[in-house]
Design a protein around this motif. Structure first.
Motif: not given
Length: 156
Positions: A126-136
């Motif tokens: 539902l959101i871009p994958a970059k938000y799934e990691l705190e590092t990205t």
């Protein structure tokens, strides 16, 4: 000790236990309320999870919360107990999972592991994958010793 004295002592002990457990009496320390909103391209994220990961994982403790209708409240060790003061990096996961196959093949009240894995892997983000990691994710927050509010407007 007579019955009245014993009853009063038990009530006093219960009141003390209730007071201690309601004020962070778990020995972890004081936490502060954290809540806010999560939106993507101006629309509330319908559901997901948000994680506050401490900058210094050796001294900090993570907090997390469920996102429902774009709103969240953080918990560290109990329901909506907030977060410790400090600096955090943020990660957010929001997926639309089709659990129909899991539910169709349930055994003993639980889904089969291979069905759960397949459903999760096929889930729509539902959101871009970059938000799934705190590092990205590029998202940060600093929790202060007061009630805190953080709103995150995610974009592509």
């Amino acid at each position: 000790m007579n019955g009245l004295t014993r009853s009063l002592a038990m009530l006093g002990g219960l009141a003390l236990l209730t007071t201690v457990s309601g004020c962070g009496g778990d020995g972890l320390g004081k936490r502060y309320p954290v809540s806010g909103t999560v939106s993507y391209n101006g629309e509330p994220v319908p559901h997901g999870n948000i994680f506050f990961v401490p900058d210094d994982q050796n001294t900090g403790r993570a907090a997390s919360g469920a996102i429902e209708g774009g709103r969240y409240r953080l918990s560290t060790a109990g329901t909506n107990d907030g977060a410790f003061p400090g600096s955090y990096k943020i990660r957010i996961i929001a997926l639309e999972v089709d659990n129909s196959r899991v539910e169709a093949n349930m055994q003993g009240g639980a889904g089969r592991q291979d069905d759960v894995i397949a459903a999760t892997q096929a889930a729509k983000k539902l959101i871009p994958a970059k938000y799934e990691l705190e590092t990205t994710s590029g998202l940060t927050a600093t929790v202060e010793e007061r009630s805190n509010g953080f709103d995150f407007d995610l974009t592509d």
